[in-house]
Design a protein around this motif. Sequence first.
Motif, PDB file in Angstrom:
ATOM      1  N   ALA A  96      34.466  35.103  31.610  1.00  0.00           N
ATOM      2  CA  ALA A  96      35.041  34.701  30.285  1.00  0.00           C
ATOM      3  C   ALA A  96      36.095  33.493  30.788  1.00  0.00           C
ATOM      4  CB  ALA A  96      35.844  35.882  29.651  1.00  0.00           C
ATOM      5  N   SER A  97      36.560  33.446  31.814  1.00  0.00           N
ATOM      6  CA  SER A  97      37.792  32.192  31.915  1.00  0.00           C
ATOM      7  C   SER A  97      36.914  31.116  32.270  1.00  0.00           C
ATOM      8  CB  SER A  97      38.575  32.739  33.252  1.00  0.00           C
ATOM      9  OG  SER A  97      37.732  33.046  34.093  1.00  0.00           O
TER      10      SER A  97
ATOM     11  N   PHE B 279      33.653  40.097  34.323  1.00  0.00           N
ATOM     12  CA  PHE B 279      33.751  39.927  33.276  1.00  0.00           C
ATOM     13  C   PHE B 279      34.953  38.552  32.948  1.00  0.00           C
ATOM     14  CE2 PHE B 279      36.774  40.651  29.453  1.00  0.00           C
ATOM     15  CZ  PHE B 279      35.900  40.272  28.378  1.00  0.00           C
ATOM     16  N   ALA B 280      36.140  38.884  33.860  1.00  0.00           N
ATOM     17  CA  ALA B 280      37.116  37.938  33.689  1.00  0.00           C
ATOM     18  C   ALA B 280      36.802  36.554  34.299  1.00  0.00           C
ATOM     19  CB  ALA B 280      38.324  38.299  34.762  1.00  0.00           C
TER      20      ALA B 280
ATOM     21  N   ALA C  38      32.019  44.699  42.778  1.00  0.00           N
ATOM     22  CA  ALA C  38      32.551  44.279  41.421  1.00  0.00           C
ATOM     23  C   ALA C  38      32.908  45.635  40.638  1.00  0.00           C
ATOM     24  CB  ALA C  38      31.877  43.151  40.662  1.00  0.00           C
ATOM     25  N   ALA C  39      32.001  46.580  40.986  1.00  0.00           N
ATOM     26  CA  ALA C  39      32.086  47.811  40.034  1.00  0.00           C
ATOM     27  C   ALA C  39      33.232  48.794  39.818  1.00  0.00           C
ATOM     28  CB  ALA C  39      31.087  48.943  40.460  1.00  0.00           C
TER      29      ALA C  39
ATOM     30  N   ILE D  19      39.508  33.534  38.635  1.00  0.00           N
ATOM     31  CA  ILE D  19      39.778  33.393  37.243  1.00  0.00           C
ATOM     32  C   ILE D  19      39.825  31.794  36.739  1.00  0.00           C
ATOM     33  CG2 ILE D  19      41.409  33.387  35.590  1.00  0.00           C
ATOM     34  CD1 ILE D  19      42.011  36.234  36.558  1.00  0.00           C
ATOM     35  N   ALA D  20      38.885  31.301  36.243  1.00  0.00           N
ATOM     36  CA  ALA D  20      38.642  30.083  35.829  1.00  0.00           C
ATOM     37  C   ALA D  20      38.490  29.117  37.211  1.00  0.00           C
ATOM     38  CB  ALA D  20      39.864  29.516  35.059  1.00  0.00           C
TER      39      ALA D  20
ATOM     40  N   ILE E 163      29.641  43.806  25.920  1.00  0.00           N
ATOM     41  CA  ILE E 163      31.043  43.054  26.173  1.00  0.00           C
ATOM     42  C   ILE E 163      31.825  44.200  26.758  1.00  0.00           C
ATOM     43  CG2 ILE E 163      32.922  41.747  25.346  1.00  0.00           C
ATOM     44  CD1 ILE E 163      31.409  40.485  23.377  1.00  0.00           C
ATOM     45  N   VAL E 164      32.210  45.264  26.038  1.00  0.00           N
ATOM     46  CA  VAL E 164      32.884  46.280  26.500  1.00  0.00           C
ATOM     47  C   VAL E 164      32.493  46.749  27.760  1.00  0.00           C
ATOM     48  CG1 VAL E 164      34.027  48.518  25.704  1.00  0.00           C
ATOM     49  CG2 VAL E 164      33.758  46.729  24.174  1.00  0.00           C
TER      50      VAL E 164
ATOM     51  N   PRO F 118      35.066  44.620  35.603  1.00  0.00           N
ATOM     52  CA  PRO F 118      36.211  43.819  35.218  1.00  0.00           C
ATOM     53  C   PRO F 118      36.522  42.408  35.927  1.00  0.00           C
ATOM     54  CG  PRO F 118      36.870  46.133  36.381  1.00  0.00           C
ATOM     55  CD  PRO F 118      35.364  45.978  36.212  1.00  0.00           C
ATOM     56  N   SER F 119      36.272  42.291  37.393  1.00  0.00           N
ATOM     57  CA  SER F 119      36.514  41.098  37.545  1.00  0.00           C
ATOM     58  C   SER F 119      35.500  40.081  37.320  1.00  0.00           C
ATOM     59  CB  SER F 119      36.530  41.171  39.316  1.00  0.00           C
ATOM     60  OG  SER F 119      35.481  41.703  39.651  1.00  0.00           O
TER      61      SER F 119
ATOM     62  N   TRP G 135      33.683  44.696  30.704  1.00  0.00           N
ATOM     63  CA  TRP G 135      34.839  44.611  31.236  1.00  0.00           C
ATOM     64  C   TRP G 135      35.201  45.969  31.679  1.00  0.00           C
ATOM     65  CZ3 TRP G 135      36.818  43.674  25.842  1.00  0.00           C
ATOM     66  CH2 TRP G 135      37.456  44.877  24.900  1.00  0.00           C
ATOM     67  N   THR G 136      34.633  47.027  31.318  1.00  0.00           N
ATOM     68  CA  THR G 136      34.908  48.326  31.820  1.00  0.00           C
ATOM     69  C   THR G 136      34.305  48.562  33.377  1.00  0.00           C
ATOM     70  OG1 THR G 136      34.922  49.212  29.450  1.00  0.00           O
ATOM     71  CG2 THR G 136      34.964  50.709  31.234  1.00  0.00           C
TER      72      THR G 136
ATOM     73  N   LEU H 124      33.839  30.165  31.223  1.00  0.00           N
ATOM     74  CA  LEU H 124      32.898  29.838  30.473  1.00  0.00           C
ATOM     75  C   LEU H 124      33.709  29.677  29.047  1.00  0.00           C
ATOM     76  CD1 LEU H 124      29.631  31.524  31.702  1.00  0.00           C
ATOM     77  CD2 LEU H 124      30.250  29.136  31.575  1.00  0.00           C
TER      78      LEU H 124
END
Lengths: 344, 454
Positions: free
Chosen positions: A82-83, A78-79, A295-296, A149-150, A67-68, A75-76, A71-72, A85
């Motif tokens: 997460a949003s 991950f966001a 995305a990186a 996001i979402a 997970i960490v 990041p986009s 997001w590191t 799902l």
Amino acid sequence: MPLPEITLAVLWLGLTAYVLFGGADFGGGAWDLLAGGAERGSRQRALVEHSIGPVWEANHVWLIFVIVLAWTGLPSVFAAVASTLYIPLTLVALGIIARGAAFAFRKASTELWQKRLFGATFAFSSVVTPFFLGAVAGAIASGRVPPGIAEGDLFTSWINPTSLISGALAVGTAAYLAAVYLIRDAQRFGAADLAEAFRRRAAATGAIVGVLSAAGLLVLRADAPRLFAELTSGAALPFLLLSVAFGIISLLLLVWGRFYLTVRATAALAVVGLLWGWGVAQYPWLLPGVSLEDAAATGTVLAASLAALAVGALLLLPSLWLLYAISQRADEQSGNGGSTGAST
Amino acid sequence: MDTQILAAVVEADLGAARAQMALSLGWHIIVACLGVGMPAITLIAEWRGHRTGSPEYQRLAWRWAKAMGVLFAVGAVSGTILSFEMGLLWPGLMGIYGEVIGLPFAMEGIAFFIEAIFLGIYLYTWDRLPPVPHMLSGVPVVVAGVASAFFVVTANAWMQQPVGFDVSNDRIVAVDPWAAMFNPATPPQTVHMILAAFMVAGFLMASVYAVALLRGRNDRYHRLGFLIPFTVAAVITPIQIGVGDWAAHFVAENQPAKLAAMEGVFDTGRGVPLHLGGVVVDDEMRYSLNIPNGLSLLAHWDPNAEITGLEEFPEEDRPPVNVVHWSFQLMVGIGFALLGLAVWQAVAWWRFRTLPRSPWFLRAAALSGVASVLALESGWVVTEVGRQPWIVYGVLRTSEAVNPAPGLVYGFVVVSVVYVVLTVATVYVMRRLARDGPESVAPQERDVTDHRAT
Ligand code: HDD
Ligand code: HEM
Ligand code: HEM
């Protein structure tokens, strides 16, 4: 290899470790669930508890690592994941809480009803959690998580054919790995009958996982044609073949009934093949229209994090080795006297 | 009308997300403090037991190690939820700034790993290793626990003092992850937090034995069980107050809106008084006890220093005042109360080499655990609510960071129920552990044997 690729590879390594170790711990919970009544199942439960007790927390950290790093490094992505799902991921989070806490509480409690209550919570959440994790993987694999996001559908993103089959596959894989690992643990425990029981179960779940994987491919063909094409023709094909080959070898070894240490390796390799096949097939696209390059994170972040992880690995690998060595050696010692202990 | 309803729903979801974050963090932080502080205190007991050969020390160490095993598991799962929630609730933060705070979290992951591994070794080798190697296997647990507290708080400090990155078009274009990690807020915040962890662990553990002593179990085992953790916490308390003062100076320099909210100051001016108590009604502090020039003096070491009032900030940039003000008062009040308790014990020890005779000492000590937790929580409320409406101070608003997906309210309800159950179960199991008679087998061994036999 450039930094984004290295980061992604390290992330996938972490995921692999989580599936192989953490997954097996979940599977142990599944066998706990199926162990039967308190009387009859108690020895099996003791075996499961004994095998995962000292290591599950360390195994669990792999998930946090993934997970960490996500997001590191991305990041986009991950966001977005997460949003969109957030429902299945919230359920995963709750499952993890219920399972870890109940496992620790069961160990610390003495009365039967408490052991039952905590045990049932542990076992039930051990089955449910990998299902939702698999469903999340299916959502990403079938391209249902758009960037932003979402932006994706809150329900159909994870309630769809690919997600359902990959959820089932995750549960099956966990149970399969656990059964394979537990054969040898039962032997060391001096419980030949349990070893035999887990051998049969490992063979049966292995077969089921094989069928599920084949069904999964068919679903992918209809549901995620691009991924299917990559898996069956592109660079991912060798991984898939490797997975099939090791799956069959494992089954043969299990049916034959020997070489339980070898089976551990071949069964793990079968799972690794599936996981890396998926990764390679999906590369370089992470989300629809979003490649790794898009995305990186910036180079300085990736370099600093990778360097920190490399230094960390120097500390970690010897420590992990020490932990596994100590817990196995302790088993060997109690295994000698354990034949009486385990059969009371 | 429709847009109004929609706005209300969005508002409710934002509230739910905040409340869920606060609940999960506020829960985790208690267990995390025990995870940071307990291993060191346990090692002290084990070491004393090794040096003196006295069985009471050994039994205490064993008892605490066993509790640590359970608490660590609960800490690990509640922490995992947090790392999920960073994305589930605040994708607007993580999607842009995830990489800026990634480095400390990556290092924290390593620290967790080390902690989990060596805790496993420490517990499982309880009577399989000779005493000295066994104690040495506990040292990495202590170091990693303190390190993980440090790393995670640097991430929070960055949210207070965001530095080390360049943005253009909502995209990060350059990051200096080390500068972000060692931002100006890092030194006071991390030190204050780590000391708080030892105070909370020490006072909480001591409380358990204070209750036992009050109930008349006045034997050496319970006295030592009280003295070791209490002494650790008591020694740290005065230092913590000094560090708190450092933190307050930092806020005064760098987050004027937060300082104004902490003190309920609306009008900018010189020689501003310190407000004790009081409530803010209609942008005015009422019913407070004022100490002339107190705030100017404390915040800047100058009775005439200028303090920026909330009037300087537009309405939408102000944090909620009463919550922050009262939380700050509570933390400081408890800090001094605990200092009083520590001095009481120090004097008694110095003069009579015993605990204070008065039952009031033990009664107060029995409350010290809960009090230190309250100080801890209110300290975080000051820090986090005082930062509002910003999630990243001056850079990103909380409302822009929240997950826009509908239904966060339901998530909050479910998560709250789970935490209630988790709290009840944890307290119940810890009480069982505390009540069981003294035993002499290694913690994990016994569980396995027991289980096999049932
Ligand atoms: C046992 C716990 C405890 C005790 C006794 C104190 N604190 Fe504290 N305080 C904390 C536990 C804490 C904390 C929970 O750990 C915080 C939250 C964030 C942080 O870094 O530390 C905090 C934050 C915090 C802040 C806000 C920092 C920021 O927003 O950046 C200030 C100004 C103080 N404290 C000041 C004090 C003073 C003047 C104290 C004197 C009595 C004091 N604290 C006692
Ligand atoms: C490194 C550590 C931490 C990080 C990264 C972090 C992050 C966050 C985030 C993302 C939010 C939501 C946005 C907001 O409302 O401000 C938040 C809110 C909050 N956090 Fe923290 N936090 C940390 C530590 C803590 C701890 C340990 C506590 C303990 C109690 C805490 C208490 C709160 C509270 C009370 C809120 C709600 C604020 C409100 O209602 O307005 N935080 N934090
Ligand atoms: C100031 C606040 C915090 C402190 C001092 C702290 C400290 C700790 C400690 C000492 C542990 C080890 C478990 C234990 O000993 O009980 C732990 C576990 C954990 N924490 Fe926190 N934590 C804080 C806030 C957070 C936040 C904000 C996050 C995530 C965003 C987080 C994520 C985790 C995770 C993932 C674990 C589990 C690690 C494992 O499996 O061992 N923590 N934390």
